[in-house]
Design an enzyme around this catalytic site. Structure first.
Site, mmCIF file in Angstrom:
data_model
loop_
_atom_site.group_PDB
_atom_site.id
_atom_site.type_symbol
_atom_site.label_atom_id
_atom_site.label_comp_id
_atom_site.label_asym_id
_atom_site.label_seq_id
_atom_site.Cartn_x
_atom_site.Cartn_y
_atom_site.Cartn_z
ATOM 1 N N GLY A 196 0.782 -1.231 0.000
ATOM 2 C CA GLY A 196 0.000 0.000 0.000
ATOM 3 C C GLY A 196 0.814 1.283 0.000
ATOM 4 O O GLY A 196 0.516 2.219 -0.730
ATOM 5 N N GLU A 223 3.954 5.296 5.058
ATOM 6 C CA GLU A 223 2.941 4.239 5.105
ATOM 7 C C GLU A 223 1.569 4.795 4.717
ATOM 8 O O GLU A 223 1.279 5.973 4.936
ATOM 9 C CB GLU A 223 2.937 3.632 6.514
ATOM 10 C CG GLU A 223 1.869 2.613 6.810
ATOM 11 C CD GLU A 223 1.916 1.329 5.984
ATOM 12 O OE1 GLU A 223 2.124 1.410 4.759
ATOM 13 O OE2 GLU A 223 1.689 0.252 6.559
ATOM 14 N N ASP A 224 0.752 3.962 4.141
ATOM 15 C CA ASP A 224 -0.572 4.420 3.700
ATOM 16 C C ASP A 224 -1.502 4.757 4.860
ATOM 17 O O ASP A 224 -2.167 5.777 4.852
ATOM 18 C CB ASP A 224 -1.217 3.380 2.761
ATOM 19 C CG ASP A 224 -1.162 1.957 3.301
ATOM 20 O OD1 ASP A 224 -0.788 1.768 4.482
ATOM 21 O OD2 ASP A 224 -1.485 1.027 2.543
ATOM 22 N N ASP A 249 -3.427 2.274 11.895
ATOM 23 C CA ASP A 249 -4.675 1.841 12.522
ATOM 24 C C ASP A 249 -4.360 1.531 13.991
ATOM 25 O O ASP A 249 -4.279 2.442 14.801
ATOM 26 C CB ASP A 249 -5.144 0.615 11.715
ATOM 27 C CG ASP A 249 -6.524 0.118 12.080
ATOM 28 O OD1 ASP A 249 -7.396 0.948 12.355
ATOM 29 O OD2 ASP A 249 -6.730 -1.110 12.081
HETATM 30 P P1 IMP Z 1 -1.993 -1.442 12.066
HETATM 31 O O1 IMP Z 1 -0.831 -2.354 12.344
HETATM 32 O O2 IMP Z 1 -3.231 -1.877 12.800
HETATM 33 O O3 IMP Z 1 -1.702 0.009 12.279
HETATM 34 O O4 IMP Z 1 -2.422 -1.709 10.594
HETATM 35 C C1 IMP Z 1 -1.858 -1.166 9.536
HETATM 36 C C2 IMP Z 1 -2.187 -1.963 8.305
HETATM 37 O O5 IMP Z 1 -3.505 -2.534 8.362
HETATM 38 C C3 IMP Z 1 -2.190 -1.042 7.126
HETATM 39 O O6 IMP Z 1 -0.914 -0.967 6.567
HETATM 40 C C4 IMP Z 1 -3.208 -1.670 6.234
HETATM 41 O O7 IMP Z 1 -2.569 -2.653 5.437
HETATM 42 C C5 IMP Z 1 -4.181 -2.353 7.164
HETATM 43 N N1 IMP Z 1 -5.385 -1.516 7.387
HETATM 44 C C6 IMP Z 1 -5.694 -0.780 8.463
HETATM 45 N N2 IMP Z 1 -6.865 -0.135 8.308
HETATM 46 C C7 IMP Z 1 -7.303 -0.465 7.079
HETATM 47 C C8 IMP Z 1 -8.470 -0.092 6.322
HETATM 48 O O8 IMP Z 1 -9.342 0.689 6.730
HETATM 49 N N3 IMP Z 1 -8.558 -0.629 5.075
HETATM 50 C C9 IMP Z 1 -7.618 -1.487 4.559
HETATM 51 N N4 IMP Z 1 -6.529 -1.848 5.229
HETATM 52 C C10 IMP Z 1 -6.365 -1.348 6.484
HETATM 53 MG MG MG Z 2 -0.214 -1.796 4.764
#
Ligand code: IMP
Ligand code: MG
Length: 173
Positions: A43, A98-99, A102
């Site tokens: 992403g 990073e995109d 979350d």
């Molecule tokens: P984290 O480790 O929970 O911060 O997640 C980050 C990763 O989860 C991102 O790089 C995305 O690949 C995926 N992600 C988090 N939220 C979304 C969303 O709303 N749509 C799609 N992918 C998501």
């Molecule tokens: Mg990602």
């Protein structure tokens, strides 16, 4: 695959304009430096490509790929590197691109891993931030947009590998 309905959350022109602003901010902050922009595949690659073109400095880029194990809708702290950087980063001014952030688990793990390789500096730049979902604290320096707790797609972000090529940020109902 079942077709889902995608609604627009952030219009293409607004995403583009904001990325340009982030590029200008980075250009100002890194005067006299040659930052290494590292994006997290897949992403982050889309965002990096646009961001890099709006940074008016001698930059270099590299990619890292990681997957995090957790349950299906949420990542975990167990992040596995699928593809490492092509080069050492000691002494470099690194910007991790990073995109979306979350829970923060993915970025935190990669940030910590890169930090012990002794870069001169390391900062984080995300296009989207869902602050309400954060589980671990991550020092995000540059941020495109804060968004509510929606499942978003587009601009590199996928749902089951689909929708990455949407030129806007949408959400799935
Ligand atoms: P984290 O480790 O929970 O911060 O997640 C980050 C990763 O989860 C991102 O790089 C995305 O690949 C995926 N992600 C988090 N939220 C979304 C969303 O709303 N749509 C799609 N992918 C998501
Ligand atoms: Mg990602």
């Amino acid at each position: 695959m079942e077709e889902k309905k995608v609604k627009v959350l952030i219009k293409e022109e607004d995403v583009k304009r904001r990325i340009k602003e982030l590029g200008e901010e980075i250009t100002k902050d890194y005067q006299g430096k040659k930052p290494l922009l590292i994006s997290i595949l897949k992403g982050g690659g889309f965002f990096l490509a646009d961001l890099a073109r709006s940074v008016k400095l001698d930059i270099t880029i590299d990619y890292i790929s990681a997957s995090s194990y957790g349950h299906e809708t949420e990542s975990s702290g167990n992040v596995r590197i699928l593809k490492d950087l092509a080069q050492p980063i000691d002494g470099k001014d690194v910007i991790l691109v990073e995109d979306i952030i979350d829970t923060g688990y993915t970025l935190k793990a990669i940030y910590d891993m890169l930090k012990i390789r002794n870069p001169h500096s390391i900062e984080i730049c995300v296009l989207l931030d869902k602050p309400s979902r954060r589980k671990v604290e991550v020092p995000v320096r540059y941020k495109g947009f804060e968004i509510p707790d929606l499942f978003v797609v587009g601009f590199g972000i996928d749902f089951a590998e689909q929708y990455r090529n949407l030129p806007y940020v949408g959400y799935i109902e």
